[in-house]
Write a protein that holds these residues in place. Sequence first.
Motif, PDB file in Angstrom:
ATOM      1  N   VAL A  72       0.864  -1.185   0.000  1.00 40.97           N
ATOM      2  CA  VAL A  72       0.000   0.000   0.000  1.00 40.97           C
ATOM      3  C   VAL A  72       0.894   1.227   0.000  1.00 40.97           C
ATOM      4  CG1 VAL A  72      -1.762   1.314   1.231  1.00 40.97           C
ATOM      5  CG2 VAL A  72      -1.843  -1.176   1.255  1.00 40.97           C
ATOM      6  N   ASP A  73       0.612   2.198  -0.865  1.00 40.89           N
ATOM      7  CA  ASP A  73       1.353   3.450  -0.828  1.00 40.89           C
ATOM      8  C   ASP A  73       0.450   4.591  -1.296  1.00 40.89           C
ATOM      9  OD1 ASP A  73       1.221   3.220  -3.597  1.00 40.89           O
ATOM     10  OD2 ASP A  73       3.375   3.085  -3.925  1.00 40.89           O
ATOM     11  N   GLU A  74       1.020   5.784  -1.315  1.00 42.91           N
ATOM     12  CA  GLU A  74       0.298   6.996  -1.705  1.00 42.91           C
ATOM     13  C   GLU A  74      -1.038   7.097  -0.975  1.00 42.91           C
ATOM     14  OE1 GLU A  74       0.137   7.686  -5.895  1.00 42.91           O
ATOM     15  OE2 GLU A  74       2.245   7.161  -6.200  1.00 42.91           O
ATOM     16  N   ALA A  75      -0.994   6.832   0.334  1.00 45.25           N
ATOM     17  CA  ALA A  75      -2.204   6.846   1.151  1.00 45.25           C
ATOM     18  C   ALA A  75      -2.331   8.179   1.887  1.00 45.25           C
ATOM     19  CB  ALA A  75      -2.177   5.700   2.164  1.00 45.25           C
ATOM     20  N   SER A  76      -3.563   8.542   2.154  1.00 46.79           N
ATOM     21  CA  SER A  76      -3.819   9.777   2.911  1.00 46.79           C
ATOM     22  C   SER A  76      -5.120   9.629   3.676  1.00 46.79           C
ATOM     23  CB  SER A  76      -3.904  10.980   1.966  1.00 46.79           C
ATOM     24  OG  SER A  76      -4.998  10.843   1.076  1.00 46.79           O
ATOM     25  N   LEU A  77      -5.178  10.278   4.824  1.00 49.89           N
ATOM     26  CA  LEU A  77      -6.384  10.401   5.628  1.00 49.89           C
ATOM     27  C   LEU A  77      -6.486  11.847   6.077  1.00 49.89           C
ATOM     28  CD1 LEU A  77      -6.077   7.206   7.885  1.00 49.89           C
ATOM     29  CD2 LEU A  77      -7.767   7.562   6.074  1.00 49.89           C
ATOM     30  N   ARG A  90      -3.285   3.584  -2.793  1.00 42.42           N
ATOM     31  CA  ARG A  90      -2.984   2.748  -3.947  1.00 42.42           C
ATOM     32  C   ARG A  90      -2.538   1.386  -3.423  1.00 42.42           C
ATOM     33  NH1 ARG A  90       1.577   4.443  -8.318  1.00 42.42           N
ATOM     34  NH2 ARG A  90       2.874   4.183  -6.455  1.00 42.42           N
ATOM     35  N   VAL A  91      -3.024   0.321  -4.067  1.00 41.64           N
ATOM     36  CA  VAL A  91      -2.774  -1.035  -3.589  1.00 41.64           C
ATOM     37  C   VAL A  91      -1.949  -1.798  -4.623  1.00 41.64           C
ATOM     38  CG1 VAL A  91      -3.850  -3.185  -2.829  1.00 41.64           C
ATOM     39  CG2 VAL A  91      -4.958  -0.999  -2.338  1.00 41.64           C
ATOM     40  N   ARG A  99      -6.569   2.060  -7.252  1.00 42.49           N
ATOM     41  CA  ARG A  99      -6.775   3.088  -6.220  1.00 42.49           C
ATOM     42  C   ARG A  99      -8.210   3.042  -5.711  1.00 42.49           C
ATOM     43  NH1 ARG A  99      -2.608   6.972  -6.279  1.00 42.49           N
ATOM     44  NH2 ARG A  99      -1.217   6.787  -8.098  1.00 42.49           N
ATOM     45  N   ILE A 100      -8.352   3.436  -4.461  1.00 42.72           N
ATOM     46  CA  ILE A 100      -9.673   3.565  -3.858  1.00 42.72           C
ATOM     47  C   ILE A 100      -9.710   4.863  -3.063  1.00 42.72           C
ATOM     48  CG2 ILE A 100      -9.070   2.253  -1.778  1.00 42.72           C
ATOM     49  CD1 ILE A 100     -12.444   2.136  -3.616  1.00 42.72           C
ATOM     50  N   HIS A 101     -10.829   5.548  -3.149  1.00 41.68           N
ATOM     51  CA  HIS A 101     -11.029   6.816  -2.444  1.00 41.68           C
ATOM     52  C   HIS A 101     -12.330   6.717  -1.656  1.00 41.68           C
ATOM     53  CE1 HIS A 101      -8.056   8.419  -5.340  1.00 41.68           C
ATOM     54  NE2 HIS A 101      -8.745   7.734  -6.240  1.00 41.68           N
ATOM     55  N   PHE A 102     -12.377   7.349  -0.493  1.00 40.14           N
ATOM     56  CA  PHE A 102     -13.589   7.266   0.312  1.00 40.14           C
ATOM     57  C   PHE A 102     -13.879   8.593   1.000  1.00 40.14           C
ATOM     58  CE2 PHE A 102     -10.563   6.579   3.726  1.00 40.14           C
ATOM     59  CZ  PHE A 102     -11.185   7.123   4.850  1.00 40.14           C
ATOM     60  N   ILE A 289      -9.866 -10.230 -19.378  1.00 37.26           N
ATOM     61  CA  ILE A 289      -9.576 -11.574 -18.879  1.00 37.26           C
ATOM     62  C   ILE A 289     -10.157 -11.731 -17.477  1.00 37.26           C
ATOM     63  CG2 ILE A 289      -7.709 -13.158 -18.281  1.00 37.26           C
ATOM     64  CD1 ILE A 289      -6.022 -11.299 -20.339  1.00 37.26           C
ATOM     65  N   TRP A 290      -9.668 -10.929 -16.540  1.00 32.41           N
ATOM     66  CA  TRP A 290     -10.189 -10.904 -15.168  1.00 32.41           C
ATOM     67  C   TRP A 290      -9.938  -9.499 -14.627  1.00 32.41           C
ATOM     68  CZ3 TRP A 290     -11.927 -10.326 -10.608  1.00 32.41           C
ATOM     69  CH2 TRP A 290     -12.516 -11.357  -9.857  1.00 32.41           C
ATOM     70  N   PRO A 291     -10.679  -8.498 -15.128  1.00 30.49           N
ATOM     71  CA  PRO A 291     -10.418  -7.118 -14.706  1.00 30.49           C
ATOM     72  C   PRO A 291     -10.991  -6.818 -13.324  1.00 30.49           C
ATOM     73  CG  PRO A 291     -12.229  -7.167 -16.267  1.00 30.49           C
ATOM     74  CD  PRO A 291     -11.719  -8.579 -16.162  1.00 30.49           C
ATOM     75  N   LEU A 292     -10.235  -6.076 -12.545  1.00 29.91           N
ATOM     76  CA  LEU A 292     -10.661  -5.685 -11.198  1.00 29.91           C
ATOM     77  C   LEU A 292     -10.281  -4.233 -10.965  1.00 29.91           C
ATOM     78  CD1 LEU A 292     -11.816  -6.520  -8.400  1.00 29.91           C
ATOM     79  CD2 LEU A 292      -9.460  -7.056  -7.729  1.00 29.91           C
ATOM     80  N   GLN A 293     -11.273  -3.394 -10.770  1.00 28.71           N
ATOM     81  CA  GLN A 293     -11.077  -1.993 -10.396  1.00 28.71           C
ATOM     82  C   GLN A 293     -10.092  -1.280 -11.320  1.00 28.71           C
ATOM     83  OE1 GLN A 293     -10.203  -1.882  -6.184  1.00 28.71           O
ATOM     84  NE2 GLN A 293     -12.001  -3.108  -5.682  1.00 28.71           N
ATOM     85  N   GLY A 294     -10.327  -1.424 -12.620  1.00 33.20           N
ATOM     86  CA  GLY A 294      -9.530  -0.709 -13.590  1.00 33.20           C
ATOM     87  C   GLY A 294      -8.171  -1.303 -13.880  1.00 33.20           C
TER      88      GLY A 294
END
Length: 512
Positions: A72-77, A90-91, A99-102, A289-294
Amino acid sequence: LDNPDAGYRQRFSEEHAAPGYYRVKLESGVLAELTVTERTGQHRYRFPAGPGHILIDFAHMILDVWDKGTLVDEASLALSPDGLLTGSRRVHRWAKGRRIHFAMRMSRQPDRVQFFGDNDAPAAAGATGVTGNKLKVAFFFDEAGGAPIEIKTGISAVDVEGAKAALAAEAPGWRFDATRKAAARAWTKELDCVKVSGGTEAQRTIMASALYHSFVSPTLFTDRDGRYVGLDRQVHSVPAGEKAYSAYSLWDTYRALHPLLTIVRPEVATLLTRDLIRQTAQSPYGPPIWPLQGVETGTMTGWHAVSVLAEAKAKGIEADYAAAWPMIRRRAFDRTLKDADSTLGRGYYYDLGYVPADKIWESVSRTQEYAYDDWAMAVLADAVGAGDDAAALRQRSRNYRNVIDPSIGFARPRFADGKWWTPYDPIQLGHNPEKYRDYTEANGWQATFLNQHDIYGMIELFGGDDNYVRKLDAFFTAPSTLPRNAPPDITGLVGQYAHGNEPDQHAAYLYA
C-alpha cells in the motif's frame, strides 16, 4: 487463521445475513449492523456502557504468500472541521496499482481523534490528517454506550470528489433502517426475475440463494457522474444510460452466469456487453480476462470476454461489436500484443498448434481454452464482416485436438518436440506438478471434457457415439481419487466429474 482470538478477530453470536443486510454480536458486547446503497456502505454499532473506540485501519489486509514489497502506498487520511473523513490509497496486491477513495461520516462526535502514520507512529497532537503508506485513525468515545454510532461511507475509484458525491446523494441524513429496507426492496425486485413453484422450502431457499450469489458480481464501477477508470488506467465517462463494471471473473462466469443473464436479466446482459466492448477497446491487452477496479489481473487462462460477446451477438443483444474488433483481432493474430499470464504461449499455439507442457504452465487447458476463444472470435469476425479472419479462426479452433491423444482417449500434456508425457496418469496434475501443473484447476480426466465448441468433432475423435458415451460413463463412475497436491477447487466429485468447479460442469449435458 489457526488462532481465532488473535488480532482484531473476536468470537461472535447472533449472526444474521440477508440480501443488503448483515448483523453480528461480538464478544466485546458490540452489536454491529451493515447495509448498503449502490456506492455507499452504512454501519450501525451499539456499544455496551463505558468507553469505546472505532479504528479505521487503512493498511490491514490478509497476507498471501506471494505478497512482497510495498503493498500500500500513496495513502492519505484527512478530517475536515465538519467531521468528514476522507482518504485515498494505492494497492499493489492483486490488480496492482488500483486506487480507492472514500468519504465517511459518523453520527456521533468522538471525544478524541488520533492519527497514526507508518509503523504506527502517532501523529502530532491535534493533527487533522496523515499521509504515507500504512495509515490509521482512531476515534475515541468516553461513553460509547447509549445512542448507536452510525457510520456511512461513499467510495470511488476515480477521486475523493466522487466518493463525496456518492455519500451526499445516496446517504443523506441518518436513516439506517430506511436504507436497509430500500436495499431489501431492491434485491427483491432483482430476485423476482425468476419464479418457481413446487419443491420443498429448503430447495426454494437454495435456489433463491444461488440466484442471489449469481447477481453479486460483476460490480458497479461507475461514479454518479458516469466516470470510471478504464483498463488503460485513464478516467473515462460512460454514455448516458450506460454503466461500467468491475470484478469480471470471466474464466468462471462465461460458462454459466453470462448465459443465465441473457435469459433472466437481458437488460443487465446488454449493459455488461456494451461495457466489455468499451473495456476491450481501452485495454492494452484487448479482450478482458479478469479485470478488477480498472486493472487487468490476467488471472486464469484465455481471454473469455470474447465468449460473452459472441453469445450476446448470437442472442440478438444490440451493441457496437465492431468497436471491439480491432483489439480482438490483435489478440487473435498479433504476436506483438502485450501478454498477461493468462495469454502466455500464444506463439507456440500459433506455430505448433498447441502450447507445449515443457515451456508454459497449464499448457493442456490453455490449448483448449485458446481454441474455444478462437471459435468465439470467429463468431465476432463474421458479425463485423471479416469473413477471412472468421475462417482462419474456425480452422485454428480445432487446435484443441492436438492435446487429445486418441490412442488413450485422454487430454495429455505434449512437449515442444511433439512427444506425449509418459507414463501418463489421468489422475495426476501433469508431468511435473512439483514445478507447475499442466491443467487449470483440473486433472487429465476433467481436462479431457473441456472442449465446448466442437462436440461432434470430439465424438468423431473418440471413434463415434458409442465410444464417446462409454468414455463419459467412465468419467462419472471412476474412483474419486485425487493426488495429494490437488488444488482445493476440484470438489464435489462424482467419479472424476468435479461438480464443484468450472472446467467440466457442462459434462453431464454431453450425453444429449
